[in-house]
Write an enzyme that holds these catalytic residues in place. Sequence first.
Site, PDB file in Angstrom:
ATOM      1  N   LYS A   1       0.867  -1.185   0.000  1.00 21.64           N
ATOM      2  CA  LYS A   1       0.000   0.000   0.000  1.00 21.64           C
ATOM      3  C   LYS A   1       0.893   1.222   0.000  1.00 21.64           C
ATOM      4  CE  LYS A   1      -4.507   0.759   0.464  1.00 21.64           C
ATOM      5  NZ  LYS A   1      -5.607  -0.093  -0.020  1.00 21.64           N
TER       6      LYS A   1
ATOM      7  N   GLY B   1     -25.703   1.236   3.525  1.00 21.29           N
ATOM      8  CA  GLY B   1     -24.978   1.800   2.374  1.00 21.29           C
ATOM      9  C   GLY B   1     -25.384   1.157   1.066  1.00 21.29           C
TER      10      GLY B   1
ATOM     11  N   GLY C   1     -24.275   2.017  -2.049  1.00 30.18           N
ATOM     12  CA  GLY C   1     -23.374   2.570  -3.060  1.00 30.18           C
ATOM     13  C   GLY C   1     -23.080   1.531  -4.123  1.00 30.18           C
ATOM     14  N   ASN C   2     -21.875   1.606  -4.716  1.00 27.31           N
ATOM     15  CA  ASN C   2     -21.501   0.686  -5.788  1.00 27.31           C
ATOM     16  C   ASN C   2     -21.707  -0.765  -5.376  1.00 27.31           C
ATOM     17  OD1 ASN C   2     -20.653   2.617  -7.689  1.00 27.31           O
ATOM     18  ND2 ASN C   2     -18.766   2.913  -6.533  1.00 27.31           N
ATOM     19  N   VAL C   3     -21.215  -1.130  -4.195  1.00 28.86           N
ATOM     20  CA  VAL C   3     -21.302  -2.525  -3.766  1.00 28.86           C
ATOM     21  C   VAL C   3     -22.690  -2.826  -3.173  1.00 28.86           C
ATOM     22  CG1 VAL C   3     -20.329  -4.312  -2.278  1.00 28.86           C
ATOM     23  CG2 VAL C   3     -18.821  -2.591  -3.290  1.00 28.86           C
TER      24      VAL C   3
HETATM   25  P1  NAD Z   1     -19.567   3.868  -2.333  1.00 33.73           P
HETATM   26  O1  NAD Z   1     -18.946   5.146  -1.932  1.00 33.73           O
HETATM   27  O2  NAD Z   1     -20.001   3.653  -3.735  1.00 33.73           O
HETATM   28  O3  NAD Z   1     -20.846   3.565  -1.409  1.00 33.73           O
HETATM   29  C1  NAD Z   1     -20.931   3.833  -0.051  1.00 33.73           C
HETATM   30  C2  NAD Z   1     -22.379   4.206   0.240  1.00 33.73           C
HETATM   31  O4  NAD Z   1     -22.539   4.290   1.649  1.00 33.73           O
HETATM   32  C3  NAD Z   1     -22.800   5.541  -0.365  1.00 33.73           C
HETATM   33  O5  NAD Z   1     -24.043   5.390  -1.027  1.00 33.73           O
HETATM   34  C4  NAD Z   1     -22.927   6.459   0.855  1.00 33.73           C
HETATM   35  O6  NAD Z   1     -23.920   7.451   0.693  1.00 33.73           O
HETATM   36  C5  NAD Z   1     -23.303   5.463   1.932  1.00 33.73           C
HETATM   37  N1  NAD Z   1     -22.986   5.850   3.312  1.00 33.73           N
HETATM   38  C6  NAD Z   1     -21.898   6.491   3.781  1.00 33.73           C
HETATM   39  N2  NAD Z   1     -21.969   6.631   5.110  1.00 33.73           N
HETATM   40  C7  NAD Z   1     -23.115   6.049   5.499  1.00 33.73           C
HETATM   41  C8  NAD Z   1     -23.756   5.852   6.755  1.00 33.73           C
HETATM   42  N3  NAD Z   1     -23.207   6.296   7.901  1.00 33.73           N
HETATM   43  N4  NAD Z   1     -24.936   5.215   6.783  1.00 33.73           N
HETATM   44  C9  NAD Z   1     -25.513   4.753   5.651  1.00 33.73           C
HETATM   45  N5  NAD Z   1     -24.963   4.917   4.433  1.00 33.73           N
HETATM   46  C10 NAD Z   1     -23.776   5.554   4.362  1.00 33.73           C
HETATM   47  O7  NAD Z   1     -18.513   2.733  -1.881  1.00 33.73           O
HETATM   48  P2  NAD Z   1     -18.457   1.231  -2.393  1.00 33.73           P
HETATM   49  O8  NAD Z   1     -17.510   1.147  -3.524  1.00 33.73           O
HETATM   50  O9  NAD Z   1     -19.841   0.688  -2.525  1.00 33.73           O
HETATM   51  O10 NAD Z   1     -17.725   0.530  -1.138  1.00 33.73           O
HETATM   52  C11 NAD Z   1     -18.434   0.284   0.067  1.00 33.73           C
HETATM   53  C12 NAD Z   1     -17.477  -0.301   1.096  1.00 33.73           C
HETATM   54  O11 NAD Z   1     -16.916  -1.516   0.592  1.00 33.73           O
HETATM   55  C13 NAD Z   1     -16.277   0.584   1.439  1.00 33.73           C
HETATM   56  O12 NAD Z   1     -15.959   0.415   2.798  1.00 33.73           O
HETATM   57  C14 NAD Z   1     -15.165   0.031   0.574  1.00 33.73           C
HETATM   58  O13 NAD Z   1     -13.894   0.270   1.140  1.00 33.73           O
HETATM   59  C15 NAD Z   1     -15.496  -1.444   0.594  1.00 33.73           C
HETATM   60  N6  NAD Z   1     -14.981  -2.172  -0.580  1.00 33.73           N
HETATM   61  C16 NAD Z   1     -15.395  -1.835  -1.835  1.00 33.73           C
HETATM   62  C17 NAD Z   1     -14.910  -2.543  -2.925  1.00 33.73           C
HETATM   63  C18 NAD Z   1     -15.383  -2.223  -4.328  1.00 33.73           C
HETATM   64  O14 NAD Z   1     -15.182  -3.053  -5.236  1.00 33.73           O
HETATM   65  N7  NAD Z   1     -16.008  -1.093  -4.574  1.00 33.73           N
HETATM   66  C19 NAD Z   1     -13.996  -3.601  -2.739  1.00 33.73           C
HETATM   67  C20 NAD Z   1     -13.611  -3.938  -1.432  1.00 33.73           C
HETATM   68  C21 NAD Z   1     -14.106  -3.199  -0.356  1.00 33.73           C
END
Ligand code: NAD
Length: 343
Positions: free
Chosen positions: A79, A171, A173-175
């Site tokens: 990292k 949450g 979001g993307n995932v």
């Molecule tokens: P993202 O930013 O697309 O989505 C996060 C969502 O959570 C957003 O919609 C945001 O509005 C919401 N959010 C933030 N704080 C909140 C709260 N207190 N209560 C409710 N909702 C809240 O992120 P992502 O890419 O979906 O990733 C989500 C998590 O998964 C992160 O912790 C990331 O590190 C982890 N992760 C993601 C990936 C990936 O492929 N994208 C891979 C491994 C780990």
Amino acid sequence: DLTAELHQRDFEQLVICRDPEVGLESVIAVHDTTLGPSLGGVRMRRYPSRAAAVADAMDLAQAMTYKAALAGVPLGGGKSVINADSRVANRDEVLIAHAKYVAALNGRYIPALDMGTSVRDLELIGRHVPVVCAQRGDPSYFTARGVVRSIEVALEACGRSVAGSRVAIQGLGNVGLHVARMLCAAEVEVLAADIDPVRVHDAVDELGVTATDLADILFADADVLAPCAAGGVIDEHAVPRLRASALVGAANNMLTTPALARDLRERGIVHVPDFVANAGGLIAVEAELRDDESGLADRVDAIADTARDMVNRSERNGVDVVSAALSMATEIIEGNRKYRPWF
Ligand code: NAD
């Protein structure tokens, strides 16, 4: 004392970088390259102290080693962190200065996307280093797929069938949205909350999820709680209040400290550690790096076998699941130590 810490935590290499002319202060942490070159994101943010930047780089690099080993990906853990506001005026100069230090490692550290950096930044870094992971595709579908496989294993361990169960997602979001889609398709009742009301509204419209208050989602009456927003959401005060029978989600470092896995075990809550459940993204990124995406979905689905082994090992050995995961990862790494397939 950094040297003592390097030994204590069994790190291969720590590079502290400075370029006062452009104002670069950064850290590159290479934890372990037994299984392959270390891969890990370039994080750009202003840290409260230099020590905090070093600590973050080391923690994240170590987590990458275990994540890759358990996901069966031929990569090590690394990292890098740039201790600067990601909106700094001479951003490109700072990134290039950092890239030159990365280049000096000759491919032992492969930079990837992380908080505060974009695909464009990685492309810029890529002009100065031997290998970069400037991913074209969005890996979040595969991350979500692995999370859903892990949720299925947790339900199985709780003696529940998937259809008709109830999962609370923090949450969308993307995932989180992909997780909600897959679960709804499998006839799971989904409760969901997001700080962005539009995302909740859209998911209610598209999938018929049940909108839940932000303050209540972690403590919802559900079979599984799936944190898919920020890390650090489960602390020592939250554990006693959880009502779900299982905790499985995508959020990195969802437990404020890994020691809380013991408390979860004492409460009889089934837990699949985040670095196991969310490895689908890393599996997809590594496939893209090799330009070979054959069998990708099957390899992500195999996260279920790892999660099941881990939950069983924790039962059998009477240890919490994070300790079981770390001992499994260590066995994989040690088993390859002499052979070092990538050297
Ligand atoms: P993202 O930013 O697309 O989505 C996060 C969502 O959570 C957003 O919609 C945001 O509005 C919401 N959010 C933030 N704080 C909140 C709260 N207190 N209560 C409710 N909702 C809240 O992120 P992502 O890419 O979906 O990733 C989500 C998590 O998964 C992160 O912790 C990331 O590190 C982890 N992760 C993601 C990936 C990936 O492929 N994208 C891979 C491994 C780990």
